[in-house]
Write a protein that holds these residues in place. Structure first.
Motif, PDB file in Angstrom:
ATOM      1  N   PHE A 129       0.844  -1.203   0.000  1.00 58.54           N
ATOM      2  CA  PHE A 129       0.000   0.000   0.000  1.00 58.54           C
ATOM      3  C   PHE A 129       0.879   1.253   0.000  1.00 58.54           C
ATOM      4  O   PHE A 129       0.459   2.323  -0.438  1.00 58.54           O
ATOM      5  N   TYR A 130       2.103   1.115   0.492  1.00 59.08           N
ATOM      6  CA  TYR A 130       3.001   2.267   0.623  1.00 59.08           C
ATOM      7  C   TYR A 130       3.901   2.447  -0.600  1.00 59.08           C
ATOM      8  O   TYR A 130       4.899   3.156  -0.550  1.00 59.08           O
ATOM      9  N   GLY A 131       3.542   1.784  -1.667  1.00 59.39           N
ATOM     10  CA  GLY A 131       4.298   1.936  -2.903  1.00 59.39           C
ATOM     11  C   GLY A 131       5.441   0.939  -2.978  1.00 59.39           C
ATOM     12  O   GLY A 131       5.855   0.373  -1.968  1.00 59.39           O
ATOM     13  N   PRO A 132       5.954   0.701  -4.191  1.00 56.64           N
ATOM     14  CA  PRO A 132       6.994  -0.301  -4.354  1.00 56.64           C
ATOM     15  C   PRO A 132       8.307   0.144  -3.723  1.00 56.64           C
ATOM     16  O   PRO A 132       8.575   1.346  -3.594  1.00 56.64           O
ATOM     17  N   VAL A 133       9.102  -0.848  -3.341  1.00 59.41           N
ATOM     18  CA  VAL A 133      10.475  -0.593  -2.916  1.00 59.41           C
ATOM     19  C   VAL A 133      11.336  -0.740  -4.166  1.00 59.41           C
ATOM     20  O   VAL A 133      11.015  -1.536  -5.053  1.00 59.41           O
ATOM     21  N   ARG A 134      12.422   0.031  -4.236  1.00 59.96           N
ATOM     22  CA  ARG A 134      13.306  -0.064  -5.401  1.00 59.96           C
ATOM     23  C   ARG A 134      14.591  -0.776  -5.033  1.00 59.96           C
ATOM     24  O   ARG A 134      15.048  -0.715  -3.890  1.00 59.96           O
ATOM     25  N   ASN A 135      15.123  -1.458  -6.031  1.00 55.66           N
ATOM     26  CA  ASN A 135      16.345  -2.228  -5.801  1.00 55.66           C
ATOM     27  C   ASN A 135      17.549  -1.284  -5.783  1.00 55.66           C
ATOM     28  O   ASN A 135      17.749  -0.525  -6.727  1.00 55.66           O
ATOM     29  N   PRO A 136      18.348  -1.324  -4.708  1.00 59.29           N
ATOM     30  CA  PRO A 136      19.470  -0.374  -4.633  1.00 59.29           C
ATOM     31  C   PRO A 136      20.512  -0.578  -5.753  1.00 59.29           C
ATOM     32  O   PRO A 136      21.266   0.343  -6.055  1.00 59.29           O
ATOM     33  N   TRP A 137      20.521  -1.748  -6.368  1.00 54.60           N
ATOM     34  CA  TRP A 137      21.482  -2.000  -7.452  1.00 54.60           C
ATOM     35  C   TRP A 137      21.010  -1.372  -8.760  1.00 54.60           C
ATOM     36  O   TRP A 137      21.813  -1.131  -9.658  1.00 54.60           O
ATOM     37  N   ASP A 138      19.727  -1.160  -8.878  1.00 54.79           N
ATOM     38  CA  ASP A 138      19.151  -0.509 -10.058  1.00 54.79           C
ATOM     39  C   ASP A 138      17.737  -0.117  -9.660  1.00 54.79           C
ATOM     40  O   ASP A 138      16.848  -0.977  -9.530  1.00 54.79           O
ATOM     41  N   THR A 139      17.537   1.164  -9.454  1.00 57.33           N
ATOM     42  CA  THR A 139      16.267   1.594  -8.863  1.00 57.33           C
ATOM     43  C   THR A 139      15.089   1.484  -9.828  1.00 57.33           C
ATOM     44  O   THR A 139      13.955   1.759  -9.445  1.00 57.33           O
TER      45      THR A 139
END
Lengths: 483, 477
Positions: free
Chosen positions: A134-144
């Motif tokens: 619900f709080y939006g996707p998390v992004r991958n620190p290796w490639d956002t």
């Protein structure tokens, strides 16, 4: 500074080279500065973290040597934390402040760990990309532009970007291991029953298991020491003598029998991923391990069985979210049915609704035998496969995921998303301990290596991983943007 | 056409454990709403159930008392449905593998014959909370104090053939659970509740008719009335050319009628499945034997012993053993006064009447077993007559002290001194010369008149047997 591991910080804290307050502030600053790129935290508890840090510093000043004392950690937002919002990644629990601490939280607090906040996750842990939050996707620190994996995507991304040295996760079908692989960190799903589920919001009760996520196997061992143990509030927790999960780290690998289940190296496995795994096998062979191919002939049944059992249990576990006592309630309900349907309709996202519907269906009169009962039988068959393989080998080795972290929005089709967990689900169905550790990079993206152990063999798994990490440096790598 | 009634009962008995079946919250009745519900009872996110061993013990004791099979490995299952007073959206119950299976209970029919009723199963489950519909203005209040209270649901075979048999079965079970001290049996507070499955079929037919389930039968009287109403309703429906619909009907005691709650089509699919939060309940032989040793003497055995040991009639023994406390009380009185039959008459007569009149429970009675035995001992040793004893009992009940104190204070001691009795007789004879002459002239009936006069003169305290004897001698003399 951000390169230091959880165990490293623990040593420095005990040596009084840094105070817990300084360390806590360092990480809080990193979260403030860097997390807007990742969205890995739902709630940051800076104030209480600093208070915990001060308390830890006082204990350290008294000479206390508890390993986690003063070490900053994060809790996946599936663990109930008293007085702090516990959302489970859902609108349904957005307004929910837990009146009590989960056993895991209680134990880590008692060990003196400092909680920096609550990490983002797929809604109710249902997802493999952290896109259902619900709080939006998390992004991958290796490639956002890519996903961090899920459901413990917030914990994995936060540790991967070194916004926190260690975080808790939960793993129902791969939710610790797959994001650990995608974010280049080490994560362990313990044997079912090792870690209390009390206060860990249930997705699929017979599969859920909490575990540690950190940079190294040693870190995971330290965290697991604090997390694990019998809890009389969880009837499925296992009563066993306390164990030091770091005790076997220095055990050499001579004569260790490692099995490669051929079904995990079949069609669908990215060739480059296979190359990384082959190289890792060579490292372990070089340290004295014996490698042999084994077979888990019923592996192909794991995903279908899982997608009957897990939804069935979730359809019942999530019935309590009805808008009556806590959590989201719709505006101006007209009657009881309206209260239920709108509160739940508004509170749950699509993936959660999909699984509730599937689960309701497979438990319904006339379908129960064909689906639920059959899936339970498949579970036994899969556990039997493992049982016989573990007569010949000590540890199983396989890729954690069949492919590299994928782009946000790439898997709109739920079934293709479900297949992302094809190598991790079997361990949950059998209740076995399993872990993922970073074993290489392809095009700048991390690749995870999976180890599956026999029941209660966490110490051995961590030992194998630690030995591997003595010879490789994948676990030390941090994405450039977060170094 | 002649109809036969077929009834099966489902009885829910709350087990009187201190804490709830899956949490540590207390089970006591009557607390302020929601003050006895902990996080587990509220169905908070993340909480887990932990089975209360006490509930298992009580369930096994019941199983042993009805000569049932104790399932070595029973399983808790989730019964899924939405209701505001069901916090988790499911009730933890037992489905395919209940802890108790295949027992029986013997009931006594009106003609004195014994009928054996099969008990299909008895399973453990948690009670739900309560919805409060009054005082919330267009809303419903939820009280979860009761949520998680342990219940045992006892399901009979459809072997009861009349409302009276159903009541006899229910009373027998009610007596049994109180003997076993596993349920307080308080029907007003809902500790012991009954649902009845009722159908009719033409006499001689073997297949069952379509049944209706009657809910909310919370007194013996309601059970009998509701079933009889339902039988009449079903006969009317069928004889009117219709057919009975499978449905759940709610009994409304105010209107003395049943009305439809939901039909089979509207019934929930409960989607039972084993609760993954709980392990199977393993009951081994050692545990069963331990529970067997804890069993008290059961009603049927006690009744037989009362007949044998105290020489009571089977009927009296049945009355005295219907409730465990009454049986214990009787035995204490009998032992205290040394006269078992006298004790039985008094316990069933004066004493029970006083209890009813004052509407108090046995335990709260102002006269205890020792007190009553003390009174009966005074009858036995002829200090007072049975008639005077009633007056003494009345005073004791009103708190005027024990039997001896009352007898002393009121001067009720029986006159047994022959000299004193003779003197009074002489006086009475002297005062009634006319009657004396008539009596001696052959009017025998006047003997009663003289007895009455003597008793009146002694305020009833003269020993009646002695009065008879002395009067006869003197009048005839």
């Amino acid at each position: 500074m951000s390169q230091e591991t959880l165990s490293g910080w623990a040593r420095k804290l005990r040596a009084r080279e840094i105070s817990s307050r300084e360390l806590t502030q360092l990480y809080l600053d990193r979260i403030e500065r860097l997390d807007p790129q990742l969205n890995s935290f739902i709630t940051v508890t800076a104030e209480s973290a600093l208070a915990q840090a001060d308390a830890a510093d006082a204990r350290l000043a008294d000479g206390e040597q508890t390993p986690l004392l003063g070490v900053p950690v994060a809790q996946k937002d599936i663990f109930c934390t008293e007085g702090v919002r516990t959302s489970c990644g859902s609108r349904m629990l957005d307004p929910f402040v837990s009146p009590y601490d989960a056993t895991v939280v209680e134990r880590m607090n008692a060990a003196g760990a400092v909680m920096l906040g609550k990490t983002n996750m797929d809604e109710f842990a249902m997802g493999s990309s952290n896109e259902t939050s619900f709080y939006g996707p998390v992004r991958n620190p290796w490639d956002t532009e890519r996903v961090p994996g899920g459901s413990s995507g917030g914990s994995a991304a936060a540790v991967g970007a070194r916004l926190v040295p260690g975080a808790t996760g939960t793993d129902t079908g791969g939710s610790i291991r797959q994001p650990a692989a995608f974010c280049g960190i080490t994560g362990l799903k313990p044997t079912y029953g090792r870690v209390s589920r009390y206060g860990m919001i249930a997705f699929a009760s017979s599969l859920d298991q909490g575990g540690p996520m950190a940079a190294t196997a040693e870190d995971c061992g330290l965290m697991l020491n604090a997390m694990a143990g019998f809890d009389q509030r969880d009837s499925t927790s296992v009563e066993r003598p306390a164990e030091d999960f770091t005790a076997g780290l220095d055990q050499d690998l001579k004569g260790l029998r490692i099995g490669l289940p051929k079904e995990f190296f079949a069609e669908g496995l990215d060739e480059k991923v296979r190359g990384v795994i082959d190289a890792a096998v060579d490292v372990l062979k070089g340290r004295g391990a014996e490698i042999r191919e084994v077979s888990l002939p019923n592996s192909h049944l794991s995903v279908p069985a899982y997608y009957v059992v897990a939804p069935a249990e979730c359809s019942s576990n999530l019935a309590r979210f009805d808008g009556v006592r806590y959590g989201h309630r719709c505006e101006n309900p007209e009657d009881l049915m309206d209260l239920y349907t709108r509160s739940r309709g508004e509170g749950f996202g699509d993936e959660v609704k999909r699984r509730i519907m599937v689960g309701t269906y497979v438990l319904s009169a006339g379908y129960y035998d064909a689906y639920y009962l059959k899936a339970q039988k498949v579970r036994r068959i899969i556990a039997d496969d493992f049982r016989s393989v573990f007569e010949d080998v000590d540890v199983l080795l396989a890729p954690t995921t069949p492919e590299l972290p994928f782009a946000l929005g790439a898997k709109a089709d739920p079934v293709s998303m479900y297949l992302s967990d094809i190598y991790t689900i079997a361990a949950n169905l059998a209740g076995l301990p399993a872990m993922s550790l970073p074993a290489g990079e392809i095009d700048g993206l991390p690749v995870g290596l999976q180890l599956i152990g026999n029941y209660f063999d966490e110490a051995r798994l961590l030992g194998v991983a630690h030995q591997y990490q003595q010879e490789t440096d994948w676990h030390t790598r941090v994405p450039a943007a977060f170094a | 056409m002649e109809w036969e009634t077929v009834i099966g009962l489902e009885i829910h008995a709350q087990l009187n454990t201190v804490s709830k079946i899956f949490s540590g919250a207390p089970t006591a009745y009557g607390a302020e709403p929601n003050r006895q519900a902990c996080a587990v009872d509220l169905g908070m996110p993340g909480v887990l159930p932990v089975l209360n061993q006490g509930a298992v013990e009580k369930a096994v004791m019941l199983g042993l008392a009805i000569d049932a099979e104790i399932t070595p490995r029973s399983v808790f299952a989730r019964k899924n449905y939405f209701y505001p007073d069901l916090p988790k959206g499911y009730q933890i119950s037992q489905y395919e593998l209940p802890i108790v299976a295949r027992g029986h209970l013997d009931i006594e029919l009106e003609d004195g014959t014994i009928k054996r009723i099969g008990v299909t199963r008895a399973h453990l489950e948690e009670d739900a909370g309560k919805s409060l519909h009054e005082g919330f203005e267009l809303m419903t209040g939820i009280d979860l104090n009761r949520a998680g209270t342990p219940l045992i649901e006892i399901v009979s075979e459809p072997e009861l053939r009349s409302a009276k048999e159903a009541v006899a079965y229910m009373k027998k079970l009610h007596s049994l659970v109180r003997y076993l001290d596993i349920c307080d049996g308080n029907m007003q507070e809902g500790s012991f509740r009954c649902d009845a499955n009722v159908s009719i079929r033409p006499k001689g037919q073997t297949e069952f008719g379509t049944r209706a389930e009657l809910k909310n039968l919370n007194s013996f009287r309601f059970v009998e009335r509701a079933i009889n109403h339902e039988i009449e309703r079903q006969i009317d429906v069928i004889e009117g050319g219709g057919s009975v619909v499978q449905e759940t009907r709610l009994y409304d005691p105010d209107r003395d009628e049943t009305r439809s709650m939901r039909t089979k089509e509207e019934a929930n699919d409960y989607r039972y499945f084993p609760d993954p939060d709980l392990l199977p309940v393993v009951v081994d032989t050692a545990f069963v034997n331990q529970m067997r040793e804890k069993l008290p003497e059961l009603p049927d055995a006690k009744r037989a012993r009362f007949v044998e040991q105290y020489g009571l009639s089977d009927y009296d023994a049945g009355v005295l053993t219907a409730a465990r406390e009454m049986g214990d009380f009787y035995e204490a009185v009998a032992a205290g006064c040394g006269a078992p039959k006298l004790a039985a008459n008094w316990v069933m007569g004066e004493f029970s009447a006083a209890l009813n009149r004052s509407e108090v429970e046995l335990a709260e009675a102002p006269v205890n077993a020792e007190g009553l035995a003390g009174l009966l001992a005074r009858i036995q040793d002829e200090t007072i007559s049975g008639k005077i004893a009633k007056e003494v009992f009345e005073a004791m009940w009103n708190g005027e002290g024990d039997a001896d104190t009352v007898i002393e204070a009121k001067g009720l001691k029986q006159i047994t001194d022959t000299g004193a009795i003779d003197a009074i007789i002489d006086e009475v004879m002297a005062n009634n010369p006319q009657q004396l002459e008539q009596y001696r002239g052959g009017k025998d009936k006047l003997f009663g008149f003289f007895v009455g006069q003597v008793m009146k003169a002694t305020q009833g305290k003269a020993n009646p047997a002695q009065v008879n004897e002395r009067l006869k001698a003197k009048l005839d003399g």
